[in-house]
Design an enzyme around this catalytic site. Structure first.
Site, PDB file in Angstrom:
ATOM      1  N   GLU A   1       4.222   8.320  -4.186  1.00 60.84           N
ATOM      2  CA  GLU A   1       5.351   8.091  -3.074  1.00 60.84           C
ATOM      3  C   GLU A   1       6.301   7.230  -3.641  1.00 60.84           C
ATOM      4  O   GLU A   1       7.256   6.496  -2.883  1.00 60.84           O
ATOM      5  CB  GLU A   1       4.462   7.964  -2.232  1.00 60.84           C
ATOM      6  CG  GLU A   1       3.509   8.834  -0.729  1.00 60.84           C
ATOM      7  CD  GLU A   1       2.693   8.064   0.071  1.00 60.84           C
ATOM      8  OE1 GLU A   1       2.615   6.844  -0.060  1.00 60.84           O
ATOM      9  OE2 GLU A   1       2.134   8.854   0.543  1.00 60.84           O
TER      10      GLU A   1
ATOM     11  N   GLU B   1       0.873  -0.951   0.106  1.00 65.25           N
ATOM     12  CA  GLU B   1       0.268   0.277   0.049  1.00 65.25           C
ATOM     13  C   GLU B   1       0.676   1.030  -0.243  1.00 65.25           C
ATOM     14  O   GLU B   1       1.223   1.946   1.326  1.00 65.25           O
ATOM     15  CB  GLU B   1      -0.514  -0.165   1.438  1.00 65.25           C
ATOM     16  CG  GLU B   1      -2.317   1.092   0.906  1.00 65.25           C
ATOM     17  CD  GLU B   1      -2.188   2.271   1.664  1.00 65.25           C
ATOM     18  OE1 GLU B   1      -1.514   2.974   0.730  1.00 65.25           O
ATOM     19  OE2 GLU B   1      -2.773   2.470   2.549  1.00 65.25           O
TER      20      GLU B   1
HETATM   21  N1  SAH Z   1       1.159  -1.339   5.055  1.00 63.88           N
HETATM   22  C1  SAH Z   1       0.154   0.032   6.124  1.00 63.88           C
HETATM   23  C2  SAH Z   1       0.989   0.989   5.962  1.00 63.88           C
HETATM   24  C3  SAH Z   1       0.945   1.407   4.715  1.00 63.88           C
HETATM   25  S1  SAH Z   1       1.384   3.287   4.032  1.00 63.88           S
HETATM   26  C4  SAH Z   1      -1.299   0.114   5.317  1.00 63.88           C
HETATM   27  O1  SAH Z   1      -1.943  -0.624   4.736  1.00 63.88           O
HETATM   28  O2  SAH Z   1      -1.861   0.047   6.811  1.00 63.88           O
HETATM   29  C5  SAH Z   1       3.323   2.537   3.520  1.00 63.88           C
HETATM   30  C6  SAH Z   1       4.556   2.400   4.554  1.00 63.88           C
HETATM   31  O3  SAH Z   1       5.860   2.202   3.857  1.00 63.88           O
HETATM   32  C7  SAH Z   1       4.684   3.638   5.127  1.00 63.88           C
HETATM   33  O4  SAH Z   1       5.203   3.573   6.252  1.00 63.88           O
HETATM   34  C8  SAH Z   1       6.226   4.431   4.463  1.00 63.88           C
HETATM   35  O5  SAH Z   1       7.597   4.643   5.388  1.00 63.88           O
HETATM   36  C9  SAH Z   1       6.733   2.521   4.129  1.00 63.88           C
HETATM   37  N2  SAH Z   1       7.557   2.869   3.029  1.00 63.88           N
HETATM   38  C10 SAH Z   1       7.158   2.639   1.560  1.00 63.88           C
HETATM   39  N3  SAH Z   1       8.094   2.676   0.811  1.00 63.88           N
HETATM   40  C11 SAH Z   1       8.681   1.856   1.185  1.00 63.88           C
HETATM   41  C12 SAH Z   1       9.546   0.911   0.120  1.00 63.88           C
HETATM   42  N4  SAH Z   1      10.235   0.775  -0.523  1.00 63.88           N
HETATM   43  N5  SAH Z   1      10.695  -0.197   1.365  1.00 63.88           N
HETATM   44  C13 SAH Z   1       9.951  -0.116   3.350  1.00 63.88           C
HETATM   45  N6  SAH Z   1       8.873   0.698   3.701  1.00 63.88           N
HETATM   46  C14 SAH Z   1       8.139   1.212   2.736  1.00 63.88           C
END
Ligand code: SAH
Length: 692
Positions: A153, A144
């Site tokens: 993002e 996500e």
């Molecule tokens: N999966 C959770 C949070 C989604 S928010 C949910 O659905 O509730 C997205 C998260 O991904 C954030 O905490 C951000 O720090 C992390 N993130 C984004 N890109 C990333 C990457 N390439 N590797 C590891 N973490 C990542």
């Protein structure tokens, strides 16, 4: 580790770099994060769960072990869903350390420690192999990583890497695909966020028209996305020129390419008009069949009953490079270009020669050439284009200006100096202090004056108020000091009180009978119940059966990190609320005098007059231009019957969320909320405390 945080000082108008400890950064990030909003997003959570269950079943039906890779696990929610759905093992990757720590705790508390391994790394650093972070490649990819623009993002490079190194060929992906939709519209309101419209002024010697310079007319603007709560845009504010069209899709179960590319669709306008804006949103299909769909479509596209409020995913407004008149039924091509992180649009009329057509498409992302888009953000464009607001300023300038007026304007990127000149002031000069070192605002001003033959009429003073010398003013005293006030570095409404500090700094240059416009400002406050905005700061407890209270506590800690909680800026036209109290004036600031040495403070109580949940207080500034002309940057109208509020569409208001919500019920004996609000004249900040 030390962190430096940039912050504008509202007493000097300049940027300062404050040294903060590691904790500061972390608490800011958690307190203002979207995690709470995501956990409250029922529609999203339910559909992810359905999609994950279906993907695990498909893998199991093939007789394989289900190995999940969850990139960006956050609270660990999606991995816990996968483990509950019967996955054999989950690798939960999270780059942000405090979140990875929280995920470990939440996973343990929910009893999944043996099934979920939390890895605190960026996914591109993750290794696979017997000694690696992952024993083997995964066959289910869950993520996500989307923002309102879908790719902002970094979802594309992350997927590209994951397919190359972390997952098996033919893996299942949840979501399976994303599709971006567009609709062409005409909207004076939204177009006014990109372009400056001519300003008409009735002067003594006939009508004057202030026109923007040609660089500005043809400027492509900024590449940054304009994301808004489109569901708050009334249908009377735009007119749709095309049907909703699928612009492009990304299949996340196959290798993904992040390199820049373009997509083109053919459009036939459903009515004639001026094509100005492309509205866009996306949906995600959680499974290959498309049966589990989570959509950001706005209210006129899907039934209101299916609308889920969320702030982490909204809708996008894209501005075409220029306005294009289009005819009903004519053939048009709309092109979406994207790089790894952003999208922009072009519109072309269909021509016989298709090849030439392609060459026309601008592949470069929009870059502002006129500087105005760097100085003024989109709401500021909207404000400058607001004719009724301009009329208030013209009316009040007319009252105070005389033919011998020596006028100084202190405000960033303001039209007031030009208005003052047209209205007959003898000598007009201007200063825009807060951006002096940043964007060369004077070049924009010069271009502006040149386009309107005003170069020798209005003098730009390139200095800060405290450094003003009599020679800057041709040894004259200022008889009229004006300001909107507006400064680009302001975050909260009262930061524009910098005008008062600047006025204080130039005191020795003011004539004894000087007129200051605005003559004063006042801070207003009202207790409200939000329709939805409360979700972003409210604990979630149990999310789809998983206990996420560790996250709730973390957010609470971060919000309480500084002894006094801070108010936060929100554009309330996007976030409906109902007033529970009368609006109240709580502080006044007298610009005819200098900033006092002592703090200004006030205490009192406010009665809750309507039934509802008190989520917080909203605060805003009103400027009293003259004794009888005021402009509000907050509440514009209040319907007394239901308490519905109309907010200034160009400004952010300050929202102070109460730490606990009170429900007012008995109206015969209304509950009172006591407040204690203090304006610290040394720092220019307002602190507040409320007791329920
Ligand atoms: N999966 C959770 C949070 C989604 S928010 C949910 O659905 O509730 C997205 C998260 O991904 C954030 O905490 C951000 O720090 C992390 N993130 C984004 N890109 C990333 C990457 N390439 N590797 C590891 N973490 C990542």
């Amino acid at each position: 580790m030390k962190t430096f945080c940039g912050r504008a000082n509202p007493t000097t108008g300049s940027m300062e770099w404050l040294e903060e400890g590691e904790d500061y950064d972390y608490h800011q990030e958690i307190a203002r994060s979207r995690y709470a909003d995501m956990l409250h997003d029922k529609d999203r959570n339910v559909k992810y769960y359905q999609g994950i269950r279906a993907a695990v079943s498909r893998v199991k039906e093939r007789g394989e072990k289900a190995i999940v890779l969850d990139i960006g696990t956050g609270t660990g929610l999606l991995s816990m869903m996968a483990a509950s759905a019967g996955a054999d093992f989950c690798y939960a990757i999270e780059v942000f350390k405090p979140m990875a720590n929280a995920a470990v705790k939440i996973v343990e508390k929910n009893g999944f420690s043996d099934k979920i391994k939390v890895i605190n790394k960026h996914s591109t650093e993750v290794t696979v192999g017997p000694d690696g972070d992952m024993q083997c490649r995964a066959n289910i990819l869950v993520t996500e990583l989307f923002d309102t623009e879908l790719i902002g993002e970094g979802a594309l490079p992350t997927y590209e890497h994951a397919h190359k190194y972390l997952v098996q060929e033919g893996c299942e992906a949840v979501p399976h695909r994303a599709t971006v939709y567009v609709q062409l519209v005409e909207s004076r309101r939204m177009w006014s966020w990109k372009k400056l419209f001519p300003v008409h002024v009735e002067a003594e010697d006939g009508e004057k028209v202030l026109a923007p310079p040609s660089e500005m007319e043809n400027c492509p603007g900024l590449p940054s996305v304009c994301d808004i709560q489109l569901n708050q845009m009334p249908s009377s504010d735009f007119s749709t020129l095309s049907d909703v069209v699928k612009m492009f899709s990304v299949d996340f179960s196959k290798p993904v390419q992040s390199a820049s590319t373009c997509y083109r669709v053919q459009l036939e306008p459903v009515k004639s008009g001026k094509a100005q804006i492309v509205l866009s949103w996306w949906d995600i299909d959680m499974d290959p069949s498309g049966m589990i769909n989570c959509s950001m479509a706005p209210y006129w596209v899907k039934p209101t009953s299916a609308l889920q409020w969320r702030d982490h995913w909204m809708q996008c407004v894209y501005f075409l490079p220029r306005e294009e008149p289009v005819l009903q039924g004519e053939k048009l091509y709309l092109t979406a270009c994207r790089d790894e992180y952003s999208v922009w649009y072009n519109l072309q009329k269909a021509r016989a020669d298709e090849e030439e057509q392609k060459a026309d498409v601008c592949l470069e992302s929009p870059v502002c050439r006129c500087r105005a888009h760097l100085l003024w953000n989109r709401p500021r464009f909207g404000e400058l284009n607001d004719q009724s607001r301009t009329r208030q300023y013209i009316k009040s300038l007319r009252k105070v200006l005389k033919t011998d007026s020596v006028c100084l304007c202190i405000s960033d990127g303001s039209l007031l100096p030009v208005l003052a000149h047209y209205l007959g002031a003898k000598q007009v000069q201007c200063m825009q202090p807060s951006r002096i070192d940043l964007y060369h605002p004077h070049e924009l001003r010069q271009a502006f004056f040149k386009a309107n033959n005003l170069e020798d009429k209005i003098k730009i003073i390139e200095t800060r108020p405290e450094l003003l010398k009599p020679s800057h003013l041709e040894d004259k005293k200022i008889s009229v000091l004006v300001g909107e006030p507006f400064f680009t570095t302001s975050l909260l409404p009262w930061h524009n009180l910098y005008f008062w500090y600047a006025r204080t700094a130039v005191s020795s240059h003011l004539a004894s009978n000087v007129t200051v416009l605005p003559q004063s400002a006042s801070l207003h406050m009202m207790i409200v119940e939000f329709q939805d905005l409360w979700r972003i700061r409210s604990p979630c407890g149990i999310c789809e059966g998983f206990d996420v209270r560790t996250m709730d506590d973390m957010i609470k800690d971060s919000l309480n990190f500084r002894e006094s909680k801070e108010a936060e800026p929100h554009p309330l036209w996007e976030y409906p609320c109902k007033s529970l109290s009368e609006p109240q004036e709580v502080l006044t600031f007298d610009f005819t005098k200098t900033v006092p040495q002592h703090c200004l403070s006030t205490e009192g109580s406010v009665k809750l007059l309507r039934k509802g949940k008190s989520h917080g207080a909203v605060l805003w500034m009103e400027y009293h231009l003259t004794a009888d002309i005021s402009v509000s940057t907050g509440l514009m109208q209040l319907s007394n019957e239901k308490g519905n509020c109309e907010w200034n569409p160009h400004c952010k208001q300050a929202v102070y969320f109460f730490s606990s919500v009170i429900e007012s019920e008995i109206l015969s004996d209304p509950t009172a909320v006591t407040y204690d609000i203090k304006f610290d004249t040394k720092t220019g900040e307002i602190t507040m405390d409320f007791k329920l």
